[in-house]
Design a protein around this motif. Sequence first.
Motif, PDB file in Angstrom:
ATOM      1  N   ARG A 118       0.824  -1.210   0.000  1.00 30.34           N
ATOM      2  CA  ARG A 118       0.000   0.000   0.000  1.00 30.34           C
ATOM      3  C   ARG A 118       0.858   1.259   0.000  1.00 30.34           C
ATOM      4  NH1 ARG A 118      -3.227  -2.027   5.049  1.00 30.34           N
ATOM      5  NH2 ARG A 118      -1.052  -2.384   5.446  1.00 30.34           N
ATOM      6  N   ARG A 119       1.936   1.237   0.756  1.00 36.30           N
ATOM      7  CA  ARG A 119       2.811   2.416   0.824  1.00 36.30           C
ATOM      8  C   ARG A 119       3.727   2.511  -0.388  1.00 36.30           C
ATOM      9  NH1 ARG A 119       4.759   2.244   7.100  1.00 36.30           N
ATOM     10  NH2 ARG A 119       2.717   2.574   7.997  1.00 36.30           N
ATOM     11  N   ARG A 120       3.934   1.427  -1.068  1.00 32.28           N
ATOM     12  CA  ARG A 120       4.890   1.387  -2.172  1.00 32.28           C
ATOM     13  C   ARG A 120       4.222   1.348  -3.538  1.00 32.28           C
ATOM     14  NH1 ARG A 120       8.904   2.949   0.877  1.00 32.28           N
ATOM     15  NH2 ARG A 120       9.536   1.456   2.413  1.00 32.28           N
ATOM     16  N   TYR A 121       2.978   1.777  -3.612  1.00 30.45           N
ATOM     17  CA  TYR A 121       2.245   1.633  -4.869  1.00 30.45           C
ATOM     18  C   TYR A 121       2.935   2.333  -6.031  1.00 30.45           C
ATOM     19  CZ  TYR A 121      -1.438   1.408  -8.274  1.00 30.45           C
ATOM     20  OH  TYR A 121      -2.144   1.163  -9.416  1.00 30.45           O
ATOM     21  N   ARG A 122       3.467   3.534  -5.768  1.00 26.75           N
ATOM     22  CA  ARG A 122       4.123   4.253  -6.861  1.00 26.75           C
ATOM     23  C   ARG A 122       5.339   3.491  -7.385  1.00 26.75           C
ATOM     24  NH1 ARG A 122       5.108   9.713  -4.422  1.00 26.75           N
ATOM     25  NH2 ARG A 122       3.928   8.975  -2.670  1.00 26.75           N
ATOM     26  N   SER A 123       6.097   2.894  -6.494  1.00 29.61           N
ATOM     27  CA  SER A 123       7.268   2.139  -6.939  1.00 29.61           C
ATOM     28  C   SER A 123       6.877   0.751  -7.457  1.00 29.61           C
ATOM     29  CB  SER A 123       8.286   1.992  -5.813  1.00 29.61           C
ATOM     30  OG  SER A 123       7.749   1.246  -4.754  1.00 29.61           O
ATOM     31  N   LEU A 124       5.634   0.373  -7.229  1.00 28.92           N
ATOM     32  CA  LEU A 124       5.156  -0.931  -7.680  1.00 28.92           C
ATOM     33  C   LEU A 124       5.223  -1.047  -9.199  1.00 28.92           C
ATOM     34  CD1 LEU A 124       3.926  -3.602  -6.775  1.00 28.92           C
ATOM     35  CD2 LEU A 124       1.685  -2.536  -6.910  1.00 28.92           C
ATOM     36  N   HIS A 125       4.895   0.031  -9.887  1.00 29.62           N
ATOM     37  CA  HIS A 125       4.948   0.000 -11.350  1.00 29.62           C
ATOM     38  C   HIS A 125       6.374  -0.236 -11.849  1.00 29.62           C
ATOM     39  CE1 HIS A 125       0.783   0.935 -12.154  1.00 29.62           C
ATOM     40  NE2 HIS A 125       0.832   1.777 -11.136  1.00 29.62           N
ATOM     41  N   ALA A 126       7.354   0.262 -11.114  1.00 28.73           N
ATOM     42  CA  ALA A 126       8.750   0.028 -11.485  1.00 28.73           C
ATOM     43  C   ALA A 126       9.174  -1.405 -11.147  1.00 28.73           C
ATOM     44  CB  ALA A 126       9.652   1.015 -10.767  1.00 28.73           C
ATOM     45  N   THR A 127       8.495  -2.008 -10.179  1.00 33.49           N
ATOM     46  CA  THR A 127       8.841  -3.356  -9.736  1.00 33.49           C
ATOM     47  C   THR A 127       8.307  -4.433 -10.671  1.00 33.49           C
ATOM     48  OG1 THR A 127       8.735  -2.557  -7.469  1.00 33.49           O
ATOM     49  CG2 THR A 127       8.680  -4.927  -7.759  1.00 33.49           C
ATOM     50  N   VAL A 128       7.241  -4.140 -11.373  1.00 33.15           N
ATOM     51  CA  VAL A 128       6.580  -5.138 -12.224  1.00 33.15           C
ATOM     52  C   VAL A 128       7.557  -5.862 -13.149  1.00 33.15           C
ATOM     53  CG1 VAL A 128       4.877  -5.456 -14.063  1.00 33.15           C
ATOM     54  CG2 VAL A 128       4.294  -4.104 -12.057  1.00 33.15           C
ATOM     55  N   PRO A 129       8.346  -5.174 -13.957  1.00 31.57           N
ATOM     56  CA  PRO A 129       9.257  -5.911 -14.836  1.00 31.57           C
ATOM     57  C   PRO A 129      10.364  -6.647 -14.087  1.00 31.57           C
ATOM     58  CG  PRO A 129       9.504  -3.539 -15.160  1.00 31.57           C
ATOM     59  CD  PRO A 129       8.371  -3.735 -14.220  1.00 31.57           C
ATOM     60  N   LEU A 130      10.770  -6.119 -12.938  1.00 32.43           N
ATOM     61  CA  LEU A 130      11.826  -6.773 -12.166  1.00 32.43           C
ATOM     62  C   LEU A 130      11.366  -8.110 -11.608  1.00 32.43           C
ATOM     63  CD1 LEU A 130      13.214  -3.718 -10.169  1.00 32.43           C
ATOM     64  CD2 LEU A 130      14.195  -4.797 -12.194  1.00 32.43           C
ATOM     65  N   MET A 131      10.086  -8.231 -11.340  1.00 34.36           N
ATOM     66  CA  MET A 131       9.527  -9.467 -10.783  1.00 34.36           C
ATOM     67  C   MET A 131       9.076 -10.435 -11.873  1.00 34.36           C
ATOM     68  SD  MET A 131       9.684  -9.280  -7.444  1.00 34.36           S
ATOM     69  CE  MET A 131       8.455 -10.416  -6.853  1.00 34.36           C
ATOM     70  N   GLY A 132       9.332 -10.100 -13.125  1.00 32.90           N
ATOM     71  CA  GLY A 132       8.989 -11.003 -14.218  1.00 32.90           C
ATOM     72  C   GLY A 132       7.521 -10.982 -14.584  1.00 32.90           C
ATOM     73  N   SER A 133       6.830  -9.910 -14.250  1.00 31.68           N
ATOM     74  CA  SER A 133       5.413  -9.776 -14.565  1.00 31.68           C
ATOM     75  C   SER A 133       5.224  -8.728 -15.650  1.00 31.68           C
ATOM     76  CB  SER A 133       4.640  -9.366 -13.314  1.00 31.68           C
ATOM     77  OG  SER A 133       4.802 -10.320 -12.293  1.00 31.68           O
ATOM     78  N   ARG A 134       4.045  -8.767 -16.273  1.00 32.53           N
ATOM     79  CA  ARG A 134       3.750  -7.780 -17.318  1.00 32.53           C
ATOM     80  C   ARG A 134       2.846  -6.663 -16.816  1.00 32.53           C
ATOM     81  NH1 ARG A 134       3.406 -12.783 -20.813  1.00 32.53           N
ATOM     82  NH2 ARG A 134       1.557 -13.066 -19.577  1.00 32.53           N
ATOM     83  N   THR A 135       2.024  -6.968 -15.810  1.00 29.67           N
ATOM     84  CA  THR A 135       1.098  -5.964 -15.284  1.00 29.67           C
ATOM     85  C   THR A 135       1.131  -5.988 -13.762  1.00 29.67           C
ATOM     86  OG1 THR A 135      -0.764  -7.489 -15.152  1.00 29.67           O
ATOM     87  CG2 THR A 135      -0.460  -6.331 -17.255  1.00 29.67           C
ATOM     88  N   VAL A 136       0.588  -4.910 -13.155  1.00 25.51           N
ATOM     89  CA  VAL A 136       0.503  -4.853 -11.703  1.00 25.51           C
ATOM     90  C   VAL A 136      -0.396  -5.979 -11.206  1.00 25.51           C
ATOM     91  CG1 VAL A 136      -0.317  -3.482  -9.750  1.00 25.51           C
ATOM     92  CG2 VAL A 136       0.984  -2.383 -11.575  1.00 25.51           C
ATOM     93  N   GLY A 137      -1.493  -6.242 -11.903  1.00 25.23           N
ATOM     94  CA  GLY A 137      -2.406  -7.314 -11.497  1.00 25.23           C
ATOM     95  C   GLY A 137      -1.728  -8.680 -11.479  1.00 25.23           C
TER      96      GLY A 137
END
Length: 154
Positions: A118-137
């Motif tokens: 919840r606190r990291r939502y803005r950085s979540l979009h930057a994390t998506v490709p690092l975690m091997g995902s294509r979307t936040v969902g």
Amino acid sequence: MSKRAQPTVRKRRLAATLRSLRDQAGVSPEQVKEELDWSRSTVSKVETANMGVSVSDVRVLCELYGTDHKITEWLVKTARDAKRRGWWASYNDAMPSIFEDYVELESEATCAHYFDLRRRYRSLHATVPLMGSRTVGELLARLGRRVKVRASLR
């Protein structure tokens, strides 16, 4: 009891430390091979934790690498501990074998890190490709599955 497919945490720690000490001492794998009368593949297997190492061999390696007495004793203790089964081994009949590695990693962990999405939502979009995902969902679904695995350990 199932045969372990992966080296234990303790074996990995021992192997990585031995490799690091060899590198720091400037000793080649060839020199280790000659000193211990091992094959080149044995040196490699010991340093990648794909093969155990005896306490006496740990002492010889430490002497060859010029290791401090305290580090040598820690490595000897680690080599002994690496051969012991963890407390969870007596519960093999109560849990699927696939969880043995997770339980071992958890029991050997020295710290825990928590991530508040919840606190990291803005950085979540930057994390998506690092975690091997294509979307936040997709990322959240993957993390949800990981949380379920973690919760089942408790």
